[in-house]
Design a protein around this motif. Structure first.
Motif, PDB file in Angstrom:
ATOM      1  N   TYR A 145     -31.378  69.657  39.548  1.00 44.78           N
ATOM      2  CA  TYR A 145     -32.383  68.618  39.252  1.00 44.78           C
ATOM      3  C   TYR A 145     -33.605  68.739  40.159  1.00 44.78           C
ATOM      4  CZ  TYR A 145     -30.625  65.552  43.077  1.00 44.78           C
ATOM      5  OH  TYR A 145     -30.270  65.024  44.273  1.00 44.78           O
ATOM      6  N   ARG A 156     -35.603  71.641  38.805  1.00 48.40           N
ATOM      7  CA  ARG A 156     -36.192  71.231  37.535  1.00 48.40           C
ATOM      8  C   ARG A 156     -37.460  70.418  37.780  1.00 48.40           C
ATOM      9  NH1 ARG A 156     -35.446  66.222  34.870  1.00 48.40           N
ATOM     10  NH2 ARG A 156     -35.859  66.298  32.636  1.00 48.40           N
ATOM     11  N   SER A 163     -30.710  64.557  36.737  1.00 44.69           N
ATOM     12  CA  SER A 163     -30.896  65.798  35.985  1.00 44.69           C
ATOM     13  C   SER A 163     -31.557  65.556  34.638  1.00 44.69           C
ATOM     14  CB  SER A 163     -29.534  66.468  35.759  1.00 44.69           C
ATOM     15  OG  SER A 163     -28.931  66.734  36.990  1.00 44.69           O
ATOM     16  N   LEU A 223     -25.534  70.671  41.276  1.00 43.28           N
ATOM     17  CA  LEU A 223     -26.329  69.747  40.470  1.00 43.28           C
ATOM     18  C   LEU A 223     -27.639  69.401  41.174  1.00 43.28           C
ATOM     19  CD1 LEU A 223     -23.676  67.216  39.132  1.00 43.28           C
ATOM     20  CD2 LEU A 223     -25.165  68.684  37.776  1.00 43.28           C
TER      21      LEU A 223
END
Lengths: 538, 648
Positions: free
Chosen positions: B454, B457, B321, B450
């Motif tokens: 990530y 992202r 992340s 999570l």
């Protein structure tokens, strides 16, 4: 007339199994034929004829040996009427015993001799290792004239064959007289061969003379010992002797044993009878040195085996201490003195002394393992040392005009060889590793075999001495490797000659055998074991 | 001396022996190995056509694998195990090991995955490595890897598996350090090597213990023994299980041996895709699943497997992340996804099939994402910093689409491959009694969120938002040799999971090896689990959208919170390793070196000096005079004789 007729009636023609002798006769006959050819053939044909004859004789001999291996005939000829010595039983008066150990050793001698012949037959310019005219005074006009005339000493090969046939008999002799005759038959040609180097001829002739003088001394010791033994036992025959000696050993016998051993240990190059080795190995033409280091060692250890394990077997307690002392001294002196040598041939000479010591540890073990490990060791070492000396013959010096001259034997001249001739240096590294006894080479298998034979015979401490000595010996083998790969190349005067197909073949065969006997030793070990299970007359 | 190879090649006719097309199994290992040999020995002569030979042999292995697969598929489920004996490998007294290959549904799953994905990556590499002068060597290593990996999964005993295990380790080491003229890349290779060595010691100890306990190392002996008498040897089983886990942690980059994977991204990107995402790093999962019987006899070891999996799952996701290096994000993600598999494998029979299922789908979507990353590097002059991308969707359409498929799959977008496999693991994690299902289930669920963060992202920073390229960058689409493998993998990322789920096809396929799982209900009902997971995924993805697509991304890394800084430094993994292992190790070696130079070398030097002195003294006797030589012989005879007379 009647006297002759009576003598003829008394005379019993020896009963000879010619088939069993055929392998020796093939070599011996070829040697004689070679001498005749030398006289009859025109000069240009001699070389080819001699090479062909020598190789053919050795190959034929090898084939005959392999035929005999299946069912070895033991009785080969008798000397004198049976029963000349009262207590003898039938078949005990053999003068040549063609049994399995003899066949194994003879085959080993023939095989390494084949390789040795390959190292001797280079005849191109500068390649011939032998002087053009052996009888010429070194440096004389006559020598120069012979060289310019391009003369070739082709008698080398018949001489070699004579020596080989002597060695073959040496390993099979059933009595001390035959043993002595064989000893002389193998030694005399070697004395001559040692003096025939093309370069550094004075050194070569000195080596020849030293070898002759000391060899004669050794022979004399042997003969004296044989005479004493005959005096004590009334026989020269090993089988008969072993029967007589069952009843004990008077001082006369002990003296005889030590003297006979001294004669044989001289040929092996064991301390304190080793002093000739470095000088002769250095002076002799390198192919001859290789041949002596390989074949003579096989023959001499074969004779030692037969005399000790067969004829003098009842006196084991007498000769074992002698052998132990000699083995320790030989291993230590060979390994230690080699460390300070600066000449590659001299270093290899001391290395051969050390190896003789290692083999002697196996002889101390009077049992099957002792025989089989000795047989394997001498063969494995024969290939390796022959290959190593063949490589030495390829590393040469150059003079100011860039002509190739003598061998570059000083260690400093070998510096950086790995960079210039990676293949040659790689092969030599292999030989060095094998001599050091690194696993996956024949040297490891051989050392493992002799040391385990010593341990199983209760001489563990001797094996420990052997291991420590070989650890010290690793130093000078590895030093050559380090020198070849990790040092700056020496002056440009050192060069590796190319275009020597025969020598290259010998080196390659030696290398292949060194690897094979290290990686898959089982077949040859099995042969050696077979020979050892039914030894001497069995 | 007994370790002599003997025996003859060829399949021995034994019960359950391979026949027909299955007897060609050895070619699966043999063909790529031949390729590696030819390319390595052939040297520069093979430069022109070597890479095509490697590609050809890799596809040939796939074709054979597929043929074997079809023939096994034609058999009833109970007969889907066969063993091909090649030769007697180590016949050493009480110990013996056969060179034998085991074809069953588990090994075939790996064979198909490795050869198919591997072959696609071979094709991709032809274009990716086109400009590299050492392309031939690269392909030699790739083929070596395929051969070793297939040996690993096909081996019928742990010793042969170990050979493959070391083989993939070697290939991985060689490929991470492929550009070893760069010292930091060479260091990365060394780091992977050392970390793997620690794990390999575990595997070696496990194998030795197996021999000690069961008297053999083949699967039938060990696993059969564990099944029968496992409870009797509970202590040993726990030890073996933990040692196997140590080996698995090394190879699969799980806590505590995870540190090498991020640095392993130094290797060429196709390598990262094949070895460090799709196949080799999953070998640890294979080992645990294959050794299931051991873990069933050792519940403690199994629990530790789950804990290691859960820790790695979170660890990898947190690191991923925060990283700005595109490949390191993917590395963290791989560690995290392998954590999912490890967690599932630790759960026992209920999780084995799902672990392998996720392994297969992960092999597709992660390899696809790595190849996409490679394609971006190809178009952007080897830039890997996410902050220097942005808005690439326009210029790299195909990469955008294929990477997008991988992205949606990894975050578990409904009905894509990753959804099916990950959801199954989360459900399995919720099965059980007491505190465990709640803890592990929640971790698995949280990690899904999570993951969504990530992955999104990364996707948004690459393809959307403002252009943040270096001046002079000219992003362009990769050539077809690269895009076609990406498209194939993308199709797998989208559809494979769904296809294999139909009628429980994949789970049934694996049943002969991993056994039937008892039907157990999760502590939460399945729709609730799915709903919460999807909600977390949506939150993660939307958060990433807000941060990295809707708002501007600074080109220079901001300072970040304490947590971000920690994650950027890989949660201080290297600092911990340095403080706990490296420093004390250095002190130890330094003191040993001191003892060595002062003590041992001193003794050695003294002995050497003594030997040289003795030699110098002895050589004086080598005078060169024949008379003194003869005298020495005579003295020798006299001494020997005298000694004998005295002794008598």
């Amino acid at each position: 007339m009647s006297v002759i007729a009576a003598a003829a009636a008394d005379f019993q023609a020896p009963d000879i199994d010619w088939g069993a002798l055929a392998p020796v006769i093939a070599v011996l006959g070829a040697a004689v034929l070679g001498v005749i050819l030398e006289a009859l053939l025109p000069r240009r044909l001699r070389n080819v004829a001699q090479i062909g004859l020598a190789l053919a004789a050795l190959v034929v001999s090898l084939v005959l040996l392999s035929v005999l291996w299946a069912k070895p005939p033991v009785s080969v000829g008798t000397v004198g009427p049976a029963g000349a010595v009262g207590r003898l039983t039938q078949g005990m008066n053999l003068s040549i015993m063609v049994d399995r150990p003899a066949l194994f050793l003879q085959a080993s001698i023939v095989v390494v001799s084949l390789l040795a012949v390959l190292t001797m037959v280079e005849r191109s310019r500068d390649a011939d290792p032998f002087t053009p005219q052996g009888s010429a005074v070194p440096g004389s006009d006559f020598e120069n004239a012979s060289r310019q005339a391009g003369l070739v000493q082709t008698e080398v090969l018949p001489l070699l064959l004579l020596a080989v046939s002597g060695m073959m008999v040496f390993t099979a002799a059933g009595d001390l007289l035959t043993l002595f005759v064989a000893l002389e038959l193998l030694s005399l040609p070697l004395y001559i061969l040692c003096g025939l180097a093309r370069r550094r001829r004075l050194l070569s002739q000195e080596a020849s003379l030293k070898y002759f003088l000391l060899g004669s001394f050794g022979s004399a010791l042997f003969l004296f010992g044989a005479a004493l033994l005959y005096g004590a036992t009334a026989t020269v025959n090993l089988a008969a002797m072993s029967q007589v000696l069952q009843s004990g050993a008077p001082l006369l016998v002990v003296t005889g044993v030590v003297l006979v051993l001294a004669g044989l240990l001289f040929k092996v190059g064991a301390v304190p009878f080793h002093a000739w080795t470095p000088d002769v190995y250095t002076g002799a033409p390198t192919p001859i040195t290789g041949f002596m280091a390989a074949a003579t060692k096989i023959a001499a250890f074969g004779a030692l085996l037969r005399v000790l394990f067969y004829g003098l077997a009842p006196l084991q307690d007498t000769w074992q201490p002698v052998l132990v002392i000699v083995a320790v001294a030989t291993m230590v002196v060979g390994s230690v003195v080699a460390i300070v040598q600066a000449d590659i041939k001299r270093m290899l000479a001391y290395s051969s002394i050390a190896h003789a010591g290692f083999i002697l540890t196996a002889l101390v073990a009077v049992q099957e393992a002792g025989i089989s490990s000795t047989l394997f060791y001498v063969l494995a070492y024969g290939f390796t040392t022959l290959g190593a000396f063949a490589v030495v013959a390829l590393v040469r010096e150059r003079d100011a005009r860039n002509n190739i001259t003598g061998e570059a034997t000083h260690l400093s001249q070998w510096a950086g060889l790995g960079r210039r001739s990676p293949v040659l240096a790689g092969v030599f590294t292999l030989f060095m590793l094998a001599m050091a006894g690194i696993p996956l080479t024949s040297g490891f298998t051989a050392k493992f075999a002799v040391f385990s034979a010593a341990v199983s015979a209760g001489y563990a401490w001797l094996a420990v001495v052997g291991v420590v000595a070989s650890a010290a010996a690793v130093f000078f083998y590895i030093r050559v490797i380090v020198l070849m790969y990790f040092s700056e190349p020496a002056a440009d005067a050192t060069t590796v000659v190319a275009g020597r197909p025969f020598t290259a073949a010998a080196v390659a065969l030696g290398a292949v055998a060194t690897i094979l006997l290290g990686v898959v030793p089982a077949p040859v070990l099995e042969l050696a074991r077979t020979a050892a299970t039914a030894p001497f007359g069995g | 001396m007994n370790l002599i190879l003997s025996g003859t090649a060829g399949a021995a006719a034994q019960a359950g022996a391979a026949s027909g097309v299955q007897s060609l199994t050895w070619l699966l290992v043999g063909l790529p190995l031949l390729g590696a040999f030819v390319l390595m020995v052939g040297g520069r002569r093979t430069d022109r056509w070597g890479h095509w030979l490697a590609v050809l042999l890799s596809w040939a292995a796939f074709v054979i694998g597929a043929a074997v697969f079809l023939s096994v598929l034609g058999e009833p489920a109970s007969e889907r195990v066969s063993v091909q004996h090649l030769f007697s490998w180590v016949p050493a007294g009480a110990f013996s090991a056969e060179a034998a290959l085991r074809v069953d549904t588990l090994s075939l799953t790996f064979v198909l995955l490795v050869t198919f994905v591997g072959s696609l990556i071979h094709v991709y590499s032809v274009a990716y490595m086109a400009a590299d002068p050492d392309r031939r060597r690269f392909f030699a290593y790739l083929n070596l890897f395929v051969a070793a990996m297939l040996l690993l999964v096909l081996a019928d005993n742990y010793l042969l598996l170990y050979v493959g295990w070391e083989g993939v380790g070697l290939a991985s080491y060689l490929l991470i350090g492929f550009w070893n003229h760069n010292p930091s890349y060479a260091a990365a290779a060394k780091k992977a090597f050392v970390a793997n060595r620690v794990g390999d010691i575990g595997l070696a100890l496990a194998i030795a213990s197996m021999f000690l306990v069961f008297g053999g190392v083949d699967f039938d002996t060990v696993l059969g023994g564990a099944q029968q008498d496992g409870l009797q040897y509970q202590g040993w089983m726990t030890f073996i299980g933990l040692m196997l886990l140590l080996g698995a942690c090394g190879k699969s980059a799980q806590v505590p041996l995870q540190s090498w994977l991020g640095d392993a991204m130094a290797g060429p990107t196709p390598v990262s895709a094949l070895i460090h995402a799709a196949t080799m790093v999953t070998a640890g999962v294979y080992l645990v699943v294959r050794s299931g019987a051991v873990y069933q006899a050792a519940p403690t070891a199994a629990l530790i497997v789950v804990i290691v999996g859960a820790l790695s799952l979170l660890f990898g996701a947190i690191v991923a992340s925060a990283k700005d290096d595109m490949k390191k994000v993917l590395a963290g993600s791989t560690m995290s996804q392998v954590g999912y598999m490890m967690l599932a494998a630790g759960l026992g029979p209920v999780g084995y099939a799902f672990a392998i299922f996720h392994l297969v789908t992960h092999g597709f979507f992660k390899a696809g994402m790595f190849l996409g990353a490679g394609s971006v590097m190809h178009g952007m002059d080897d830039v890997v910093d996410l902050r220097r991308f942005g808005d690439l969707a326009r210029t790299m359409r195909i990469t955008w689409l294929t990477f997008g498929a991988g992205w949606l799959s990894i975050i578990g977008f409904p009905f894509l491959s990753g959804f099916w496999s990950k959801d199954a693991i989360i459900e399995a994690a919720f099965v059980g009694e007491g505190w465990r299902p709640w803890v592990f289930g929640s971790v698995a669920m949280l990690a899904a969120g999570l993951t969504a963060f990530y992955a999104s992202r990364m996707f948004f920073m690459m393809f959307h938002g403002r252009k943040r390229w270096d001046t002079g960058a000219h992003p362009h689409e990769a050539p077809p040799l690269m895009t076609v493998p990406m498209i194939v993998l993308a199709l797998g990322s989208v559809f494979l999971g769904g296809v294999l789920t139909i009628g429980g096809a994949f789970v049934n396929w694996l049943t002969p090896v991993v056994g039937e799982a008892a039907e157990e209900e999760p502590v939460l009902s399945v729709p609730v689990i799915t709903a919460i997971t999807l909600a977390l995924v949506a939150i993660g993805a939307l958060w990433a959208w807000r941060q990295y697509a809707a708002s501007d991304v600074p080109v220079v890394q901001p300072r970040g919170s304490l947590a971000t800084v920690a994650a950027r430094r890989d949660l201080f993994q290297d600092d911990v390793n340095e403080a706990v292992f490296m420093r004390p190790g250095q002190y130890l070696t330094r003191s040993l070196v001191f003892a060595d130079t002062k003590g041992v070398d001193g003794a050695v030097g003294g002995i050497a000096g003594m030997v040289a002195g003795t030699a110098g003294w002895l050589r004086k006797f080598q005078t060169g005079f024949v008379r003194s030589y003869a005298a020495s012989m005579l003295v020798g005879v006299v001494v020997l004789l005298g000694a004998l007379v005295v002794v008598r």
